[in-house]
Design an enzyme around this catalytic site. Structure first.
Site, mmCIF file in Angstrom:
data_model
loop_
_atom_site.group_PDB
_atom_site.id
_atom_site.type_symbol
_atom_site.label_atom_id
_atom_site.label_comp_id
_atom_site.label_asym_id
_atom_site.label_seq_id
_atom_site.Cartn_x
_atom_site.Cartn_y
_atom_site.Cartn_z
ATOM 1 N N LYS A 7 -6.060 0.603 -20.379
ATOM 2 C CA LYS A 7 -6.226 0.764 -21.832
ATOM 3 C C LYS A 7 -4.920 0.442 -22.569
ATOM 4 O O LYS A 7 -4.470 -0.680 -22.513
ATOM 5 C CB LYS A 7 -6.731 2.180 -22.121
ATOM 6 C CG LYS A 7 -7.861 2.651 -21.186
ATOM 7 C CD LYS A 7 -9.084 1.784 -21.313
ATOM 8 C CE LYS A 7 -10.331 2.322 -20.681
ATOM 9 N NZ LYS A 7 -10.583 2.104 -19.298
ATOM 10 N N ARG B 74 0.823 -1.232 0.000
ATOM 11 C CA ARG B 74 0.000 0.000 0.000
ATOM 12 C C ARG B 74 0.841 1.259 0.000
ATOM 13 O O ARG B 74 0.348 2.335 -0.343
ATOM 14 C CB ARG B 74 -0.969 -0.030 1.199
ATOM 15 C CG ARG B 74 -1.983 1.086 1.191
ATOM 16 C CD ARG B 74 -3.163 0.811 2.112
ATOM 17 N NE ARG B 74 -2.796 0.284 3.399
ATOM 18 C CZ ARG B 74 -2.275 1.011 4.407
ATOM 19 N NH1 ARG B 74 -2.071 2.291 4.265
ATOM 20 N NH2 ARG B 74 -1.968 0.434 5.551
ATOM 21 N N TYR C 235 -13.884 11.829 -19.912
ATOM 22 C CA TYR C 235 -14.395 10.490 -19.613
ATOM 23 C C TYR C 235 -15.517 10.598 -18.568
ATOM 24 O O TYR C 235 -15.407 11.361 -17.600
ATOM 25 C CB TYR C 235 -13.241 9.622 -19.089
ATOM 26 C CG TYR C 235 -13.719 8.351 -18.453
ATOM 27 C CD1 TYR C 235 -14.442 7.415 -19.197
ATOM 28 C CD2 TYR C 235 -13.498 8.081 -17.117
ATOM 29 C CE1 TYR C 235 -14.907 6.258 -18.612
ATOM 30 C CE2 TYR C 235 -13.959 6.921 -16.521
ATOM 31 C CZ TYR C 235 -14.665 6.020 -17.275
ATOM 32 O OH TYR C 235 -15.134 4.876 -16.701
ATOM 33 N N ASP D 131 -5.115 13.910 -18.556
ATOM 34 C CA ASP D 131 -5.362 12.484 -18.742
ATOM 35 C C ASP D 131 -4.813 12.124 -20.121
ATOM 36 O O ASP D 131 -5.360 12.538 -21.141
ATOM 37 C CB ASP D 131 -6.877 12.204 -18.647
ATOM 38 C CG ASP D 131 -7.198 10.723 -18.766
ATOM 39 O OD1 ASP D 131 -6.424 9.993 -19.399
ATOM 40 O OD2 ASP D 131 -8.260 10.309 -18.251
#
Ligand SMILES: Cc1ncc(COP(=O)(O)O)c(C=O)c1O
Length: 391
Positions: free
Chosen positions: A202, A51, A105, A177
């Site tokens: 992607k 983490r 998006y 982005d």
């Protein structure tokens, strides 16, 4: 450090940057470090924990992505939305104001519409590709400007150098982005942008078998994002790091083919009398073509188009496609097609979608790496559903 790679080509960086040296067995790949418990003090000299984003697999793949983005430091997380929300969580607090492009998006739109106001963060929307309009929306308490270029799903193009200049002169961070472009086609940090985020689900991974995200920025900014990731916890598993690193090795090769195929498909659609409109920045008549040609090395594998006729006709076209699979997501080796109103932008209210210019007939294509003649034949066959074009 990632910037050591700047004198190497992108294909070389894809293959080699960040690889963790396997001194035990001499393997050429980063081993999968499957531990969540590491000894203290251990050979890595710090507290290591998944983490905290510092297990070797996470660091190896983050360094590869940072090297590709010409960034000082990188981080991988459990999804693109984890990357995006962590940036907002890290940089903004109650009382701040942020400026967002409207053509984004759908998940990012929902985050800004629902979550940010709940946390006392004020949001302004800009409906334009003019950097001066973003500058005009900046207020004294504005913290950051957030954009996508090319944008999802209308492939709008923003001049990143001009945007970064306007934002810097006002002391405002810029976040891009870069999912659609990928670092092979565009490096926003080189144009003065502060932070790059990716849905690694992607193109970075490229095989439609993994959900992940990435953030690349200056070390001090990335540290702030890392603190948010450590507290909110969207860490990427060692197995997914391995898959992402494997996928990234062929990113440059894949993007060359995606660019080439999408250009051919866009050119075919633009000339087809059964097609109403095509959105692809590689086409000379796209409004953002000149800027895209300046700031991108390739125009990417994403495009959208509207067949002539009504919604039912568009659905008939979709049903006839055989190679292009009707599916959400994008950026894999296989070609996909979707209606943004039903998928990426289903959560956007219809009135807002209309304002954005996203029609019910809009079909978004993720053009894969298949033989382009086959893709064009598939589209040509499907477009017969439109009937005889009027002379
Ligand atoms: C441009 C863009 N950014 C971010 C995301 C979110 O990524 P993820 O689904 O990996 O959370 C997507 C997802 O479709 C996207 O298309």
């Amino acid at each position: 450090m990632a910037h050591q790679w700047s004198d190497r080509g992108f294909s070389t960086r894809c293959v080699h940057a960040g690889t963790f040296e396997d001194t035990l067995a001499g393997g050429v790949n980063t081993p999968i470090f499957a531990s969540s418990a590491f000894q203290v003090p251990g050979p890595l000299g710090t507290v290591v924990y998944p983490r905290y984003q510092n297990i070797p697999g996470q660091k190896a793949v983050a360094e590869k992505i940072a090297a590709l983005e010409n960034g000082e430091a990188g981080m991988v997380v459990a999804s693109g939305m984890a990357a995006i929300s962590s940036v907002f969580l890290a940089l903004c607090q109650a009382g701040d104001h942020v400026v967002l492009q409207r053509d984004l998006y759908g998940g990012t739109l929902a985050l800004a519409r629902k979550e940010l106001p709940r946390r006392g963060i004020e949001v302004s929307w800009v409906d334009s590709e003019n950097p001066e309009d973003f500058a005009a929306a900046v207020r004294p308490h504005t913290r950051l400007i957030y954009v996508e270029t090319p944008s999802n799903p209308l492939l709008k193009i923003l001049d990143l150098e001009a945007l970064a200049r306007e934002a810097r002169s006002r002391g405002v961070f810029t976040v891009v982005d870069n999912t659609f472009a990928t670092p092979i086609n565009q490096n926003p940090l080189d144009l003065g942008i502060d932070i790059v985020v990716h849905s690694g689900t992607k193109y970075l991974n490229g095989h439609s078998d993994l959900c992940c995200g990435a953030v690349v920025a200056r070390s001090d900014l990335l540290q702030a994002v890392g603190s948010a990731v450590s507290l909110y916890g969207p860490s990427l598993s060692p197995y997914d790091c391995f898959l992402l690193e494997r996928g990234l090795k062929t990113l440059a090769l894949r993007m060359a083919r995606h660019n080439e195929n999408a250009m051919a498909v866009a050119t075919f659609l633009a000339k087809n009398p059964r097609v109403e409109r095509v959105f692809y920045p590689g086409l000379a008549d796209h409004p953002g073509h000149a800027v895209a040609a300046r700031q991108m090395r390739g125009f990417g594998g994403m495009l959208s188009f509207e067949p002539r006729g009504d919604t039912e006709t568009a659905h008939s076209v979709m049903r006839r496609l055989k190679l292009f699979k009707p599916a959400v997501s994008l950026g894999g080796v296989e070609s996909l097609a979707c209606f943004p109103v039903e998928t990426s932008h289903a959560s956007v209210p219809p009135a807002e979608r209309e304002k954005m210019g996203i029609r019910e007939t809009l079909i978004r294509l993720s053009v894969g790496i298949e033989d382009v003649e086959d893709l064009i034949t598939d589209l040509d066959d499907a477009l017969q559903a439109v009937g005889e074009p009027k002379p």
